[in-house]
Each structure stands twice: as structure tokens, then as C-alpha cells.
Scaffold this motif. Structure first.
Motif, PDB file in Angstrom:
ATOM      1  N   ILE A 116     -18.669  19.307  37.689  1.00 33.13           N
ATOM      2  CA  ILE A 116     -18.663  20.534  38.485  1.00 33.13           C
ATOM      3  C   ILE A 116     -17.892  21.640  37.770  1.00 33.13           C
ATOM      4  O   ILE A 116     -18.334  22.797  37.712  1.00 33.13           O
ATOM      5  N   ALA A 117     -16.736  21.306  37.211  1.00 35.18           N
ATOM      6  CA  ALA A 117     -15.942  22.305  36.494  1.00 35.18           C
ATOM      7  C   ALA A 117     -16.704  22.853  35.295  1.00 35.18           C
ATOM      8  O   ALA A 117     -16.704  24.063  35.032  1.00 35.18           O
ATOM      9  N   PHE A 118     -17.362  21.951  34.561  1.00 36.61           N
ATOM     10  CA  PHE A 118     -18.154  22.376  33.407  1.00 36.61           C
ATOM     11  C   PHE A 118     -19.312  23.259  33.848  1.00 36.61           C
ATOM     12  O   PHE A 118     -19.610  24.284  33.219  1.00 36.61           O
ATOM     13  N   ALA A 119     -19.967  22.876  34.950  1.00 35.38           N
ATOM     14  CA  ALA A 119     -21.080  23.672  35.459  1.00 35.38           C
ATOM     15  C   ALA A 119     -20.636  25.079  35.857  1.00 35.38           C
ATOM     16  O   ALA A 119     -21.338  26.064  35.609  1.00 35.38           O
ATOM     17  N   LEU A 120     -19.467  25.183  36.472  1.00 34.88           N
ATOM     18  CA  LEU A 120     -18.940  26.494  36.841  1.00 34.88           C
ATOM     19  C   LEU A 120     -18.604  27.319  35.606  1.00 34.88           C
ATOM     20  O   LEU A 120     -18.739  28.547  35.612  1.00 34.88           O
ATOM     21  N   MET A 121     -18.182  26.655  34.546  1.00 36.45           N
ATOM     22  CA  MET A 121     -17.802  27.350  33.323  1.00 36.45           C
ATOM     23  C   MET A 121     -19.023  27.880  32.574  1.00 36.45           C
ATOM     24  O   MET A 121     -19.010  28.993  32.056  1.00 36.45           O
ATOM     25  N   LEU A 178     -26.405  28.664  42.070  1.00 30.50           N
ATOM     26  CA  LEU A 178     -25.597  27.580  42.625  1.00 30.50           C
ATOM     27  C   LEU A 178     -24.139  27.658  42.189  1.00 30.50           C
ATOM     28  O   LEU A 178     -23.247  27.153  42.884  1.00 30.50           O
ATOM     29  N   SER A 179     -23.899  28.244  41.031  1.00 28.44           N
ATOM     30  CA  SER A 179     -22.534  28.329  40.515  1.00 28.44           C
ATOM     31  C   SER A 179     -21.925  29.718  40.685  1.00 28.44           C
ATOM     32  O   SER A 179     -20.796  29.953  40.252  1.00 28.44           O
ATOM     33  N   ALA A 180     -22.683  30.634  41.299  1.00 27.22           N
ATOM     34  CA  ALA A 180     -22.173  31.989  41.523  1.00 27.22           C
ATOM     35  C   ALA A 180     -21.585  32.088  42.931  1.00 27.22           C
ATOM     36  O   ALA A 180     -21.845  31.262  43.800  1.00 27.22           O
ATOM     37  N   SER A 181     -20.788  33.117  43.148  1.00 27.61           N
ATOM     38  CA  SER A 181     -20.218  33.359  44.473  1.00 27.61           C
ATOM     39  C   SER A 181     -21.344  33.721  45.441  1.00 27.61           C
ATOM     40  O   SER A 181     -22.273  34.450  45.064  1.00 27.61           O
ATOM     41  N   PRO A 182     -21.343  33.208  46.686  1.00 27.44           N
ATOM     42  CA  PRO A 182     -20.300  32.384  47.314  1.00 27.44           C
ATOM     43  C   PRO A 182     -20.532  30.880  47.183  1.00 27.44           C
ATOM     44  O   PRO A 182     -19.749  30.099  47.696  1.00 27.44           O
TER      45      PRO A 182
END
Length: 210
Positions: A176-181, A136-140
Motif C-alpha cells: 500500500i505504501a509503495f502504491a501511494l508513492m 485509487l491512490s489519490a485523495s480522498p
């Protein structure tokens, strides 16, 4: 920005980089002393030029804190988040901010107030986050998250008179930012939920006006 700066790997670590009482954030080469305050550019320099997730956390966490009641803070924070998320969406390697945003400053006292307010929830999230549903947090799929952030942040300048709304929706952006990190899909879903509720409120307000 300093390209060799290593981005924090946790929320607590990110807060440490902004804490005026942390020895690591005192006077250092090319940076203002944190006790005298930091510009937005200084803050982003501290979290690294390449970590867009960590960069998004800086303005969103500020807006989650009581500093969101400062006049124009939601507008400035929204513009910073829009600028960062657009660049991340299009795959830029390094973050750039226009001067009128980069030079905005928070005093040492304001930074300390925000950091202290966020310490406990940040520690809780750090303890309970892990690699889950990483796709979910990987491209794309990460582009969907960035698009959601852009849409919500674009509403903040128009809802300046509702600081509590900004704080809540900024909390969704921070998740969301934390999850992406940290690559945690569960936290990302929680962020989507908060942003979805925020957009529902915006839609209700618009429908009420028109």
C-alpha cells in the motif's frame, strides 16, 4: 527531518538510502554513519520529510525482512507505522516521531541483512509497477488506504508471538505504501487483499478466544 531531502522514487532507491555499503549512505553531515547503524529518525530523514508513502515503507520493509523476529520489533514497527499513517491521514506536511521511537537503532549488520533480503522483490516490483488506476491512490481514496494500514498495524503489538503473521501483514502495508508513492492502483488492490486476509486471521483468533 531535513525538509529539502528528496524522497526515493523506487523501492530500489529507498533500499539504497539504507544500505551501509552504498557510498551515498556513509558518514555525512547531521547523520550517523550507516556502517555504525541508523536510528529510525535517521532512516526517515534519508527518505525525506514530506513523502509519507516512502516513510511508511521504511518500517514495513524492516518487518517484512528477517528482522521481524527481533523481540519487540513488531510492536515498535507497528507504533511507528501508526504514528506515520495517522499524521498522513490528517494531512500533516512534515512527519514527527516521539523520542522513544525516533531513537530506536538498527546496527549496520542488521540493515545490510534486511536490504539484501529485500533487493530481489523490490527490483521486481519496480519493474512491474506503473501509473494505473491512479484515482485509487489519490485523495480522498488514499485516506481509505491509510485507515486500513492503521487498523492492521494496531494489531501487531498484540500478536508479537506470531512473527510470520506480522511479516505477511507488513508486506501488505509495504504494498500500500509503495502504491501511494508510485500511484499504482493495481499494487494498492494487492495490498488491500493482503491486509484483508490479515484482518480475517485476527478475527478468527478473536472468535476462537471468546
Amino acid at each position: 527531518m531535513t525538509p529539502d531531502q528528496v524522497a526515493p522514487r523506487s523501492l530500489t532507491g529507498l533500499l539504497d538510502t539504507l544500505d551501509p555499503e552504498n557510498p551515498a549512505t556513509g558518514a555525512e553531515h547531521r547523520h550517523h554513519d550507516a556502517h555504525e547503524g541508523l536510528t529510525i529518525q535517521d532512516m526517515l530523514d534519508r527518505v525525506g520529510a514530506r513523502s509519507f508513502g516512502a516513510a511508511l515503507l521504511v518500517p514495513s520493509l524492516i518487518l517484512v525482512s528477517p528482522l521481524s523476529i527481533i523481540p519487540l520489533m513488531p510492536t515498535i514497527g507497528g507504533l511507528v507505522i501508526l504514528t506515520i499513517s495517522i499524521q498522513a491521514f490528517f494531512g500533516r506536511d512534515h512527519l514527527w516521531l516521539p523520542g522513544f521511537l525516533a531513537t530506536r537503532r538498527l546496527s549496520g549488520a542488521q540493515l545490510k541483512r534486511a536490504v539484501n533480503y529485500l533487493r530481489k522483490p523490490a527490483a521486481w516490483l519496480d519493474r512491474n509497477s506503473r501509473h494505473r488506476l491512479r484515482f485509487l491512490s489519490a485523495s480522498p481514496m488514499d485516506r481509505i488506504a491509510l485507515l486500513a494500514v492503521m487498523v492492521v498495524a494496531a494489531t501487531w503489538p498484540f500478536l508479537e508471538i506470531l512473527p510470520m503473521f506480522t511479516s505477511i501483514s507488513a508486506g501488505g502495508v509495504a504494498l500500500i505504501a509503495f502504491a501511494l508513492m508510485v500511484r499504482d492502483g493495481f499494487v494498492l488492490i494487492a495490498g488491500y487483499t493482503v491486509l484483508g486476509l490479515s484482518l480475517a486471521v485476527v478475527a478468527a483468533l478473536i472468535s476462537g478466544i471468546f
